[in-house]
Design an enzyme around this catalytic site. Structure first.
Site, mmCIF file in Angstrom:
data_model
loop_
_atom_site.group_PDB
_atom_site.id
_atom_site.type_symbol
_atom_site.label_atom_id
_atom_site.label_comp_id
_atom_site.label_asym_id
_atom_site.label_seq_id
_atom_site.Cartn_x
_atom_site.Cartn_y
_atom_site.Cartn_z
ATOM 1 N N ASP A 19 21.750 25.167 33.530
ATOM 2 C CA ASP A 19 22.289 25.853 32.350
ATOM 3 C C ASP A 19 22.327 24.876 31.176
ATOM 4 O O ASP A 19 23.308 24.794 30.432
ATOM 5 C CB ASP A 19 23.675 26.447 32.621
ATOM 6 C CG ASP A 19 24.156 27.366 31.498
ATOM 7 O OD1 ASP A 19 23.327 27.783 30.658
ATOM 8 O OD2 ASP A 19 25.363 27.664 31.450
ATOM 9 N N ASP A 28 21.470 36.414 29.738
ATOM 10 C CA ASP A 28 22.358 35.274 29.964
ATOM 11 C C ASP A 28 23.123 34.888 28.702
ATOM 12 O O ASP A 28 22.554 34.764 27.625
ATOM 13 C CB ASP A 28 21.576 34.060 30.459
ATOM 14 C CG ASP A 28 22.492 32.870 30.659
ATOM 15 O OD1 ASP A 28 23.466 33.004 31.420
ATOM 16 O OD2 ASP A 28 22.262 31.830 30.027
#
Length: 422
Positions: A303, A150
Site C-alpha cells: 500500500d 481502493d
C-alpha cells in the site's frame, strides 16, 4: 549477458534453496547450475547473498495523473527497484480516476517507459462514485489487470453484487478497501489511541471486519473472487478464514506496517504513522502474523502511499493525509519482524512477496527457473541498515525512519537489466 556467481538461490515455486550460479541472456534466465562459466558475461559476485525472484507488489499508488507532486510513475519505479521490486500493480485513485479507456491508456503509456513491470487496476465504479459500475470488458481489453476502488469503501451491497457478476462474466476479480464509513470516526487513528490520547472517535475495528463479512458472503453467494486489501484486525483474519472454509473465493493481503508495529507509533512518528486502515494493537499485529503463518493471508503488499512533506507536516494530525511510502522498506520489515523472530521462514516470506501475488494476477513472475523471466533481487538478509529520509521515492513519509532493519538490497534485475543500483 549477466552471470550471478555463488549466491544462495531461493525459488518459492520449486522450493529450490542452494548455492548456485545463474546465467541471464536477454530477458530470460538460461541456466541455473553450480560453477557456470561464461567469458562474455558481466559477473555479479553474490557470495553470502540471497538470489530470489524480483518482488511483486500488487498494491501501490504512483499518483499519476494528477498528483505528481507526491510521486509519479518514474519515481515510483525507481523506489520499487530500490526495494527489490520488479513488478507492481497500481491503484486507480488518481486524478482523473482510472475509470475509462482513455485515462487507462495514458497511464499505461507512461508505465511502458519504465524498466520494471508496471500494471494497473481500473476502478470498480465511475470516478469512485459508488453507484455506476465501469465497463469491465473494455477496460480489461485496454490493459487493466483487475478492479478496485481502493481508498474508498464500496458501500452499496447492490452495486457490489453487480460488480461481482460483471467480474465473473469477464474472468476477473475485485479488490476491496474495507472500512465502513458509517461505523467509523476519524480515519488513520485506531479507536483505542484515538480515545485515550486524542479524545475523539477513531477508526473502529468493527468498521473493517463487518464490511469484510458482508463482502465475502456476497462473493460466496455470487461465486465471485474477492481480494481483501490490507486487512489489519484479528477479527478480520477470522472472518476471511471462515469464508475460505465455507468455500468462498477469498484471498487477502496484509501490509508490512500492520505486521511490524502498533498504534503507539503514532505518538512517536506523528503523521508519518497515520494510514488507512490505521496501525492497530499488539493483539491485532500478532493475529495478522498468525494469518500469514496459517495461509489465510497469502500476500504481502505495501500500500505504498507517498505524500508531499508539506501535506504531512501539519499541526492538526487529523488534517494530514493517510498513508506511508513503503516500497523501499517492505523486504526489510519482513526480514526483521517475520523471519528474524521465527514467525516465517525466509522461503515463506519470499513466497508471499513474489510467487503468491504473481499467481493471483496470472503474471509470469515470482519464480526462478531456466527459460523463466530474468526478474531477480539479490540481497543480504542479515545485514542491518539504518532507515533514513534518503529514498528513491519523491516522498519520505515513513514512520520507520531512524529504525535499524535487517536486509540490504544489493542488485535488482528486471528483464535481464540491472535497474538497481542504476
Amino acid at each position: 549477458m549477466i552471470l550471478i556467481k555463488n549466491g544462495r538461490v531461493m525459488d518459492p515455486k520449486s522450493q529450490r534453496d542452494q548455492v548456485a550460479d545463474v546465467l541471464i541472456d536477454g530477458k530470460q534466465i538460461v541456466k541455473i547450475a553450480s560453477a557456470i562459466e561464461c567469458q562474455e558475461a558481466q559477473v555479479i559476485d553474490a557470495s553470502g547473498l540471497i538470489v530470489a525472484p524480483g518482488l511483486v507488489d500488487i498494491h501501490v499508488h504512483f499518483r499519476e495523473p494528477g498528483q505528481t507532486h507526491k510521486e509519479d510513475i518514474h519515481t515510483g519505479a525507481l523506489a520499487a527497484a530500490a526495494g527489490g521490486v520488479t513488478t507492481v500493480v497500481m491503484m486507480a485513485n488518481t486524478n482523473p480516476v482510472i475509470s475509462d479507456v482513455e485515462t487507462l491508456q495514458e497511464v499505461l503509456a507512461s508505465a511502458a517507459k519504465e524498466k520494471i513491470h508496471i500494471y494497473t487496476n481500473a476502478s470498480v465504479t465511475q470516478a469512485f462514485n459508488g453507484k455506476d459500475v465501469t465497463d469491465f470488458k473494455a477496460l480489461l481489453e485496454a490493459g487493466a489487470v483487475s478492479f478496485s476502488d481502493d481508498g474508498i469503501p464500496l458501500e452499496s451491497s447492490k452495486v457490489l453484487k453487480e460488480a461481482f457478476d460483471l467480474a465473473n462474466a469477464n474472468q476477473t476479480f475485485i479488490s476491496l478497501h474495507e472500512e465502513d464509513p458509517q461505523l467509523n470516526g476519524v480515519l488513520g487513528f485506531n479507536e483505542g489511541i484515538a480515545e485515550e490520547h486524542f479524545h475523539f472517535c477513531g477508526a473502529t475495528g468493527v468498521a473493517e471486519y463487518s464490511m469484510i463479512a458482508r463482502d465475502v458472503m456476497i462473493a460466496y453467494d455470487r461465486q465471485a473472487h474477492v481480494h481483501i486489501q490490507h486487512l489489519s484486525k484479528a477479527e478480520s483474519v477470522q472472518v476471511v478464514a471462515f469464508a475460505q472454509q465455507l468455500g468462498a473465493k477469498v484471498t487477502a493481503e496484509v501490509s508490512p506496517q500492520h505486521f511490524s508495529t502498533t498504534e503507539d507509533l503514532l505518538l512517536i512518528a506523528g503523521t508519518s504513522a497515520k494510514m488507512n486502515p490505521p496501525l492497530r494493537t499488539q493483539r491485532d499485529r500478532l493475529a495478522v502474523i498468525e494469518g500469514l503463518k496459517s495461509g489465510v493471508i497469502t500476500v504481502i503488499a505495501t500500500d505504498h502511499a507517498p505524500h508531499h512533506k508539506d501535506e504531512k507536516t501539519v499541526d492538526d494530525m487529523t488534517k494530514a493525509p493517510s498513508g506511508m511510502t513503503g516500497l523501499e522498506t517492505s523486504l526489510s520489515l519482513g526480514l526483521t519482524h517475520l523471519v528474524e523472530p521465527g514467525h516465517l521462514t525466509l522461503m515463506s516470506l519470499l513466497e508471499k512477496m513474489t510467487l503468491n501475488p504473481a499467481l493471483l494476477y496470472g503474471f509470469d513472475a515470482g519464480y526462478l527457473a531456466e527459460n523463466g523471466p530474468a526478474d531477480l533481487v539479490i540481497f543480504a538478509d542479515k545485514q542491518e541498515r539504518l532507515i533514513t529520509e534518503n529514498f528513491a521515492s519523491k516522498a519520505s513519509n515513513s514512520p520507520f525512519i531512524g529504525n535499524k532493519l535487517k536486509g540490504v538490497v544489493k542488485y535488482t534485475i528486471a528483464d535481464g537489466e540491472v535497474v538497481y543500483p542504476n
